[in-house]
Design a protein around this motif. Structure first.
Motif, mmCIF file in Angstrom:
data_model
loop_
_atom_site.group_PDB
_atom_site.id
_atom_site.type_symbol
_atom_site.label_atom_id
_atom_site.label_comp_id
_atom_site.label_asym_id
_atom_site.label_seq_id
_atom_site.Cartn_x
_atom_site.Cartn_y
_atom_site.Cartn_z
ATOM 1 N N ILE A 1 7.990 -6.284 -8.135
ATOM 2 C CA ILE A 1 7.659 -4.905 -8.498
ATOM 3 C C ILE A 1 8.537 -3.972 -7.671
ATOM 4 C CG2 ILE A 1 5.866 -3.127 -8.534
ATOM 5 C CD1 ILE A 1 3.801 -5.431 -8.622
ATOM 6 N N ILE A 2 9.151 -3.002 -8.339
ATOM 7 C CA ILE A 2 9.905 -1.956 -7.642
ATOM 8 C C ILE A 2 9.016 -0.722 -7.587
ATOM 9 C CG2 ILE A 2 12.047 -0.656 -7.516
ATOM 10 C CD1 ILE A 2 12.306 -3.769 -7.465
ATOM 11 N N GLU A 3 8.657 -0.306 -6.385
ATOM 12 C CA GLU A 3 7.785 0.854 -6.178
ATOM 13 C C GLU A 3 8.649 2.050 -5.775
ATOM 14 O OE1 GLU A 3 3.576 1.790 -3.898
ATOM 15 O OE2 GLU A 3 4.976 0.382 -2.960
ATOM 16 N N ASP A 4 8.865 2.945 -6.731
ATOM 17 C CA ASP A 4 9.644 4.166 -6.505
ATOM 18 C C ASP A 4 8.665 5.218 -5.973
ATOM 19 O OD1 ASP A 4 11.210 6.415 -6.647
ATOM 20 O OD2 ASP A 4 11.395 6.424 -8.825
ATOM 21 N N ASP A 5 8.767 5.545 -4.684
ATOM 22 C CA ASP A 5 7.690 6.307 -4.036
ATOM 23 C C ASP A 5 8.209 7.521 -3.263
ATOM 24 O OD1 ASP A 5 5.051 6.835 -3.298
ATOM 25 O OD2 ASP A 5 5.230 5.672 -1.451
ATOM 26 N N PRO A 6 8.816 8.511 -3.944
ATOM 27 C CA PRO A 6 9.335 9.668 -3.207
ATOM 28 C C PRO A 6 8.341 10.805 -3.009
ATOM 29 C CG PRO A 6 10.073 9.769 -5.472
ATOM 30 C CD PRO A 6 9.242 8.518 -5.353
ATOM 31 N N TYR A 7 7.173 10.763 -3.701
ATOM 32 C CA TYR A 7 6.291 11.934 -3.725
ATOM 33 C C TYR A 7 4.947 11.738 -3.033
ATOM 34 C CZ TYR A 7 9.547 13.099 -7.490
ATOM 35 O OH TYR A 7 10.683 13.337 -8.222
ATOM 36 N N SER A 8 4.634 10.544 -2.549
ATOM 37 C CA SER A 8 3.271 10.286 -2.078
ATOM 38 C C SER A 8 2.897 11.115 -0.850
ATOM 39 C CB SER A 8 3.079 8.797 -1.783
ATOM 40 O OG SER A 8 3.969 8.356 -0.776
ATOM 41 N N LEU A 9 3.871 11.655 -0.112
ATOM 42 C CA LEU A 9 3.562 12.521 1.030
ATOM 43 C C LEU A 9 3.256 13.951 0.604
ATOM 44 C CD1 LEU A 9 6.241 11.431 3.671
ATOM 45 C CD2 LEU A 9 3.820 10.837 3.621
ATOM 46 N N LEU A 10 3.357 14.239 -0.700
ATOM 47 C CA LEU A 10 3.265 15.621 -1.172
ATOM 48 C C LEU A 10 1.978 15.892 -1.941
ATOM 49 C CD1 LEU A 10 6.986 16.066 -2.293
ATOM 50 C CD2 LEU A 10 5.914 16.810 -0.156
ATOM 51 N N GLY A 11 0.898 15.186 -1.591
ATOM 52 C CA GLY A 11 -0.395 15.478 -2.191
ATOM 53 C C GLY A 11 -0.959 16.790 -1.667
ATOM 54 N N ARG A 12 -1.896 17.357 -2.409
ATOM 55 C CA ARG A 12 -2.497 18.626 -1.985
ATOM 56 C C ARG A 12 -3.219 18.435 -0.651
ATOM 57 N NH1 ARG A 12 -7.752 17.938 -2.430
ATOM 58 N NH2 ARG A 12 -8.629 16.596 -4.070
ATOM 59 N N PRO A 13 -3.417 19.514 0.122
ATOM 60 C CA PRO A 13 -4.183 19.405 1.367
ATOM 61 C C PRO A 13 -5.569 18.824 1.100
ATOM 62 C CG PRO A 13 -3.067 21.524 1.264
ATOM 63 C CD PRO A 13 -2.867 20.876 -0.078
ATOM 64 N N GLY A 14 -5.954 17.840 1.885
ATOM 65 C CA GLY A 14 -7.250 17.204 1.709
ATOM 66 C C GLY A 14 -7.239 16.015 0.771
ATOM 67 N N TRP A 15 -6.127 15.809 0.054
ATOM 68 C CA TRP A 15 -6.050 14.677 -0.866
ATOM 69 C C TRP A 15 -5.933 13.376 -0.086
ATOM 70 C CZ3 TRP A 15 -1.778 11.331 -2.142
ATOM 71 C CH2 TRP A 15 -1.998 10.530 -3.266
ATOM 72 N N THR A 16 -6.713 12.384 -0.473
ATOM 73 C CA THR A 16 -6.671 11.077 0.177
ATOM 74 C C THR A 16 -5.716 10.173 -0.587
ATOM 75 O OG1 THR A 16 -8.958 11.305 0.928
ATOM 76 C CG2 THR A 16 -8.018 9.087 0.923
ATOM 77 N N ALA A 17 -4.641 9.802 0.061
ATOM 78 C CA ALA A 17 -3.628 8.984 -0.607
ATOM 79 C C ALA A 17 -4.169 7.593 -0.911
ATOM 80 C CB ALA A 17 -2.386 8.882 0.271
ATOM 81 N N LEU A 18 -3.819 7.083 -2.084
ATOM 82 C CA LEU A 18 -4.148 5.704 -2.423
ATOM 83 C C LEU A 18 -3.203 4.765 -1.678
ATOM 84 C CD1 LEU A 18 -4.660 6.049 -6.280
ATOM 85 C CD2 LEU A 18 -6.418 5.691 -4.554
ATOM 86 N N PRO A 19 -3.644 3.551 -1.380
ATOM 87 C CA PRO A 19 -2.735 2.612 -0.709
ATOM 88 C C PRO A 19 -1.535 2.296 -1.594
ATOM 89 C CG PRO A 19 -4.737 1.496 -1.438
ATOM 90 C CD PRO A 19 -4.973 2.958 -1.620
#
Length: 499
Positions: free
Chosen positions: A287-305
């Motif tokens: 699996i290729i996980e293209d992950d450039p945006y996961s640090l840009l969630g709204r304030p308070g958003w809990t990131a998924l693993p």
């Protein structure tokens, strides 16, 4: 001059290439001497029964060959100096038409769209006010530049940056990698190119999300890789489609942008992440996980693993990230977290594609992550992007209905909002109408989607202009809907007359 020739819609070459070849032959044979005027774009389009954009593309190719020149108010004419070029030039059109050419007329139009007076809702990069430019300038002045740069010292890229990535409290857990499991690259597009070179051969098939990241499709197409579509909905890609794709196409790997996907903004749910890993484990698919945006969630958003951090992910997931979305677009420093068994092949691919990456940029990246101000700055960016998304959503609710609607829920992070307008108009028509209203958008066809969709970026425009841009897009869609209604009414009238 009487026009008897017409291009063949069923020909092996694109229509604009046929038009270009026709005029090239007339010019080189002397039938059209220097200074001869070519028909106006609109007139030629009517004569040949093609879109004006097709004629524009043909004339653009002729200009690129140096055969014609265009001047505002004077139209297009055969170049005065074309005889000085000689007649034994390579046939550039033949070369370009037989190979993958990532530049389509629609992509060119989107690239040309941003200009004075036009609100740009196309670009996937942060507004200048959100870039940590002053911090980077200060850090650059504090760095020790006396240590020489050599790719032999750090063949996987700057050791300091790899250590900083692996240990960073926000980035490290999602990478689930030690420094020797990281390879530094020139960004996500470069990372995907290295993976294609190291793991695939021309003719191989890969599963990509549909719609999907424009430049990822370009990377694989340029490498001769066959792409099959994985449907995407509000929860991200649909893993249950993978076994059938594997049976029919023998796909070699799966490519996903699981968090705030480009262009839809969707996020792959935890249940589907686990399902995707289970299916790919059973089929022994990477699996290729293209992950450039996961640090840009709204304030308070809990990131998924991340996929790589889930049980079994470290053995089969290659995770790609970049500074270009969280710092500044010109900072072309990215990374791949990969199983150790692949590292030698990826390093060889990087060596073949350019020997090494930018060590000064990598040192600056390490300093940026190590500064206490980076995380504070990131929170500012997250809050600003959330304000921008909310402004776009409010403007869409007020002005776009009934002509378009945000699909599913408003994304909880990232740059993009995916809109369905449902008009049976080409992306080029939608873009041109929007441009006339003073806004630039990205039609869905750029991402492999059928007509009727468009992507809005909230990252680049001035914050107080996003709502106005949405209103202008609504006005453009309303005009197109009116034209479509009028056309349908005329068609019905003609059918009734024949009846």
């Amino acid at each position: 001059m009487i026009m008897f020739w017409k291009p063949s819609p069923s020909g092996s070459d694109a229509v604009y290439i046929q038009i270009c070849r026709h005029y090239e032959e007339q010019i080189r044979s002397g039938l059209l001497p220097p200074g001869s005027k070519l028909p106006a774009e609109r007139d030629l389009a009517l004569r040949l029964a093609v879109n004006r954009s097709t004629v524009q593309a043909a004339y653009g190719e002729l200009r690129a060959l140096g055969l014609v020149q265009s001047r505002p108010g004077s139209g297009t004419s055969v170049s005065d100096s074309m005889w000085e070029q000689g007649e034994r030039q390579p046939d550039w059109i033949r070369y370009l038409s037989r190979r993958y050419n990532p530049s389509s007329r629609l992509q060119e139009a989107v690239n040309e769209a941003p200009r004075e007076g036009v609100i740009d809702l196309t670009q996937g990069e942060l507004h200048r006010s959100l870039m940590p430019l002053e911090l980077m300038e200060r850090l650059s002045g504090e760095l020790d530049w006396s240590r020489p740069f050599s790719y032999r010292d750090d063949p996987q890229g700057d050791c300091g940056l790899r250590e900083a990535l692996a240990s960073h409290p926000r980035i490290g857990p999602s990478l689930a990698a030690k420094p020797d499991e990281l390879l530094l690259t020139g960004g996500v597009k470069h990372s995907l190119g290295l993976i294609a070179r190291a793991m695939l051969e021309p003719g191989d098939a890969v599963a990509v999300e549909g719609p999907s990241y424009l430049y990822a499709m370009g990377v694989f197409a340029a490498a001769g890789i066959y792409m099959v579509r994985l449907p995407v909905d509000k929860e991200g890609l649909t893993p249950e489609a993978i076994p059938e794709l594997y049976r029919r196409h023998r796909i070699r790997l799966v490519v996903t942008n699981p968090t705030f996907q480009n262009p839809t903004g969707s996020t792959l749910s935890l249940a589907r992440r686990l399902q995707l890993l289970a299916i790919c484990t059973e089929l022994r698919l990477p699996i290729i996980e293209d992950d450039p945006y996961s640090l840009l969630g709204r304030p308070g958003w809990t990131a998924l693993p991340s996929l790589r951090s889930l049980p079994g992910g470290r053995e089969r997931v290659l995770s790609c990230g970049t500074f270009s979305k969280i710092a500044t677009p010109g900072m072309r420093t990215g990374w791949i977290a990969a199983p150790r068994a692949l590292m030698a092949a990826l390093m060889a691919a990087r060596h073949a594609s350019g020997l090494t990456t930018s060590h000064p940029g990598e040192r600056l990246g390490a300093a940026l992550l190590g500064s206490g101000q980076f995380d504070t700055r990131l929170e500012t960016v997250r809050a600003a992007l959330e304000r921008r998304r909310q402004a776009a959503a409010e403007a869409a609710a007020a002005s776009l209905a009934p002509h378009a609607a945000i699909q599913a829920a408003l994304p909880e992070g990232g740059f993009y909002i995916w809109l369905k307008h449902g008009l049976a108009r080409s992306g080029l028509e939608v873009l041109q109408e929007c441009m006339e209203q003073g806004v630039a958008v990205s039609p869905g066809e750029l991402y492999g989607e059928r007509p009727g969709w468009m992507r809005i970026s909230v990252a680049t425009a001035e914050e107080d202009m996003i709502a106005e841009g949405i209103r202008r897009a609504a006005a453009a869609l309303e005009r197109l809907a009116g034209k479509e209604c009028h056309r349908n009414k005329n068609n019905r009238g003609r059918r009734e007359d024949r009846g």
